[in-house]
Design a protein around this motif. Structure first.
Motif, PDB file in Angstrom:
ATOM      1  N   LYS B 166       0.849  -1.203  -0.104  1.00  0.00           N
ATOM      2  CA  LYS B 166       0.063  -0.046  -0.196  1.00  0.00           C
ATOM      3  C   LYS B 166       0.889   1.228   0.173  1.00  0.00           C
ATOM      4  O   LYS B 166       1.473   1.577   0.998  1.00  0.00           O
ATOM      5  CB  LYS B 166      -0.791   0.137   1.146  1.00  0.00           C
ATOM      6  CG  LYS B 166      -2.280  -0.997   1.099  1.00  0.00           C
ATOM      7  CD  LYS B 166      -3.204  -0.773   1.837  1.00  0.00           C
ATOM      8  CE  LYS B 166      -2.989  -0.983   3.252  1.00  0.00           C
ATOM      9  NZ  LYS B 166      -4.180  -1.020   4.263  1.00  0.00           N
ATOM     10  N   THR B 194      -1.546  -1.085  -4.437  1.00  0.00           N
ATOM     11  CA  THR B 194      -2.721  -0.283  -4.084  1.00  0.00           C
ATOM     12  C   THR B 194      -1.899   1.094  -3.913  1.00  0.00           C
ATOM     13  O   THR B 194      -1.214   1.304  -2.891  1.00  0.00           O
ATOM     14  CB  THR B 194      -3.683  -0.360  -2.887  1.00  0.00           C
ATOM     15  OG1 THR B 194      -3.608  -2.140  -2.950  1.00  0.00           O
ATOM     16  CG2 THR B 194      -4.979   0.369  -3.126  1.00  0.00           C
ATOM     17  N   VAL B 196      -2.505   4.587  -2.165  1.00  0.00           N
ATOM     18  CA  VAL B 196      -3.426   5.429  -1.154  1.00  0.00           C
ATOM     19  C   VAL B 196      -3.226   6.517  -1.079  1.00  0.00           C
ATOM     20  O   VAL B 196      -4.010   7.476  -0.315  1.00  0.00           O
ATOM     21  CB  VAL B 196      -3.239   4.864   0.342  1.00  0.00           C
ATOM     22  CG1 VAL B 196      -3.756   3.421   0.241  1.00  0.00           C
ATOM     23  CG2 VAL B 196      -1.891   5.004   0.714  1.00  0.00           C
TER      24      VAL B 196
END
Lengths: 288, 405
Positions: B166, B194, B196
């Motif tokens: 992340k 991902t 963020v």
């Protein structure tokens, strides 16, 4: 929401520091009508002075020593250079102080090298205060406290002492102050020295946050100018207000449009000066 | 009335004089213009690259083709306009046929434009932006430092597999910073990472408190940073101040030794891609020791930093090119340098100069800062990557600036 509050607190702390950095700039401009572009290098001298002295003495003596040494440098600079441009077009003051600043920056470069130096906060101000999701490093709280003391102290001196009364009178009409028998040259020297000391004091405080480099003052010269223009010349309260506006803008805008945080104070300055040519809390001054 | 002896003496004198006046002058020096930051945000990086250039020149005995080599230094002030002006002066007034230097990519692009216009050969030493060997690539510029594509791809796999998936980005808001984050994003897509959040930080920012407060609350497990110069020294300090390392790991797409060195050991905890590390092997160690001995005013100990290495490599490539070409004619030198391979480069992988995009390819290291190291051996090398395996392919960068195309 907690992030917003955290950024708000952070903005207030930054604002107080910006106001303290701008304080000397504002005083010198107000009393002597000189755009002191050596202000940034005096800030850097304070940081380097502290960096040298901290190895020989504790935090407080090093801070006081660096501030006083730069105050003495301020007296010398005022007597030898700045005095020549009183009453002239402000551009002369700008050029002469900028020349001095460039020379001193190169001297710092030669003595200390180009690489950055870092200092840790004093032992009593290390660590972080956590409040739920929020956090503030203790050192930043300490910086805010120091700034409040210096800003309040300056305000009290200007408003409650004979010296302060003469300084404030000097901001409106220096010729009248001279005609009433006060030593105007001495007053201007004293104010320049105080301004240099305020710059050095902020430099000491900032050194543990932003690290130290010969050109470090340059980054805070324009923000100081903005703080003074937004808040208003000749007003300590105005300087604090200007500092808080710049600090809060910088901190809160990073949440929304981080790319424009450094442009926004200029936009605010343009708007303020358009509607309030003397700044938000500015009064009539010797530049008019 | 002159005697015969007298006439002979006069004749000899005349011969001696004429001989003195018409003797071949000492060879003209070959002048190399160095446009490099002496002041500004990258002043110390500039000093390091100039140290590297001088070291390489000394290895050649300060001569090439039997002619002395002279370096003419001009301060770029980390400002593209100033750099372009000074580059023009080096060409038109000082008569430099070769230019070298620039830490920031925007400055390199400005110098390159002047060099191309004057058909002068320019080595962009330390700008890492991809544009230097893509949209801004040209026949008269070689890009010595690895592009951000190489740097980021040299570490992204390891970071995604071993550190976290992340990512929150902090990006220096100009071309070089953008390319670092863009390549990390491109790698992230392939690696199942991902994103963020991202904060773009203007050049010249000194206080990162608000950005770091947001990063802390983002829920990221890796903070991906593309940031350099004095701004970065301040950021590194504040990463520790805001206890970022307690919350997440930090990975720098590119780190300079000289940026991290001023910190206290416990404040050094980031992972980073670097172009070289002085403590990589015996050769780099010996070279760093020599540099330190010869440069008492070095900005950091063991001063073989990215900038130093690329400065050294640029000078080595140029002088080798001139030597092999047997002439200082710029076009002939470019022809010789295209496709050149240099094995004695102190590294595990050789240096290769690609002809089609003028990118110099060597090696990328992934390091982890060691918070317990008190001396200059403050990093551990985790991975050494052959830059050829991560450089952009022709399909990814369909250009051709070769002089022989």
């Amino acid at each position: 929401m907690s992030l917003f509050i955290n950024l708000f607190v952070n903005g207030v702390i930054l604002g107080l520091l910006y106001a303290t950095i701008a304080l000397g700039f504002s005083l010198v401009l107000g009393v002597s009508g000189v755009l002191n572009f050596a202000h940034g290098v005096l800030f850097a001298l304070g940081a380097y002075g502290y960096w040298v002295l901290k190895d020989f003495m504790g935090f407080w003596p090093a801070m006081a020593g660096a501030t006083l040494i730069v105050g003495v440098i301020g007296v010398v600079v005022e007597r030898l250079l700045v005095r020549r441009v009183y009453g002239e077009d402000p551009l002369f003051g700008l050029v002469i102080t900028m020349g001095f600043a460039m020379a001193i920056e190169q001297v710092l470069h030669m003595i200390f090298g180009a690489a950055a130096k870092t200092v840790n906060p004093p032992a009593f101000a290390q660590g972080v205060l956590f409040l739920g999701d929020m956090m503030v490093p203790y050192y930043r709280l300490f910086v805010a406290l120091c700034c409040v003391v210096v800003l309040t102290g300056t305000w009290l001196v200007l408003n409650n002492t004979a010296f302060g009364a003469i300084v404030r009178a000097g901001m409106y009409d220096s010729e009248m102050v001279s005609a009433l028998g006060h030593d105007l040259p001495l007053l201007r020297t004293a104010v320049f020295a105080l301004g240099a000391m305020a710059a050095a004091f902020s430099g000491v405080l900032a050194s543990s946050i932003w690290s130290i480099k010969p050109g470090m003052g340059g980054a805070f010269l324009m923000p100081s100018f903005l703080v003074v223009l937004i808040g208003g010349l000749g007003s300590i309260r105005g300087t604090v207000l200007g500092g808080l506006i710049v600090g809060l803008t910088t901190s809160l805008l990073s949440l929304v449009i981080p790319r424009f945080v450094d442009i926004m104070p200029y936009v605010i300055m343009a708007v303020v000066v358009y509607f309030w040519p003397r700044g938000l809390l500015g009064k009539q001054n010797i530049l008019e | 009335m002159m005697t015969r002896i007298g006439k002979l003496m006069v004749l000899i004198c005349v011969f001696v004089l004429v001989g003195a006046l018409t003797a071949p002058a000492a060879e003209d020096p070959i002048k190399i213009g160095i446009v490099s930051p002496v002041s500004g945000n990258y002043g110390d990086h500039g000093k390091l690259e100039r140290m590297g250039m001088k070291a390489a020149l000394e290895e050649f005995g300060s001569k090439v083709l039997g002619r002395p080599v002279e370096l003419v230094v001009a301060d770029s002030e980390t400002n593209p306009d100033v750099a372009a002006r000074r580059a023009r002066r080096l060409i038109e007034v000082d008569g430099c046929k070769y230019l070298m230097g620039a830490v920031s990519s925007s400055v390199a692009a400005a110098i390159s434009a002047v060099a191309t216009e004057n058909k002068v050969l320019y080595f962009a030493t330390n700008g890492n932006s991809d544009t230097l060997n893509a949209s801004k690539a040209n026949t008269y510029m070689f890009h010595v430092a690895p592009s951000m594509a190489m740097l980021v791809r040299g570490g992204a796999d390891y970071v995604a597999k071993n550190i976290g998936k992340k990512w929150f980005y902090i990006t220096h808001d100009y071309s070089w910073g953008h390319s670092g984050t863009a390549w990390a994003r491109a790698s992230a897509k392939k690696l199942g990472v991902t994103e963020v959040g991202e904060i773009k930080v203007p050049l010249g920012t000194r206080d990162f408190s608000s950005q770091l407060l947001q990063a802390r609350q983002s829920g990221a497990d890796v903070l991906v940073v593309t940031m350099a110069g004095f701004d970065n020294v301040a950021l590194l300090k504040q990463l520790a101040e805001y206890r970022i390392y307690d919350k997440m790991k930090v990975w720098y797409t590119l780190m300079e030794f000289v940026d991290m060195w001023p910190l206290k050991p416990e404040q050094r905890q980031a992972y980073a891609n670097v172009e070289v590390y002085w403590n990589e092997n015996d050769k780099t160690r010996a070279f760093a020791e020599m540099l330190q001995k010869n440069n008492p005013d070095t900005p950091c100990p063991m001063p073989l930093d990215n900038g130093t290495y690329e400065g050294w490599l640029a000078m080595k490539i140029l002088l080798t090119g001139i030597q092999k070409a047997g002439t200082d004619d710029v076009d002939s030198v470019i022809k010789t340098i295209e496709g050149l391979e240099i094995k004695d480069n102190m590294r595990k992988y050789p240096t290769r100069v690609r002809a089609w995009d003028h990118q110099v390819i060597t090696q990328i290291d992934l390091i982890k800062a060691n918070p317990k190291a008190t001396g200059p051996a403050m990093w551990d090398v985790i991975d050494e990557v052959d830059a050829a395996t991560v450089a952009r392919t022709k399909a990814e960068n369909p250009i051709n600036v070769s002089i022989s195309k």
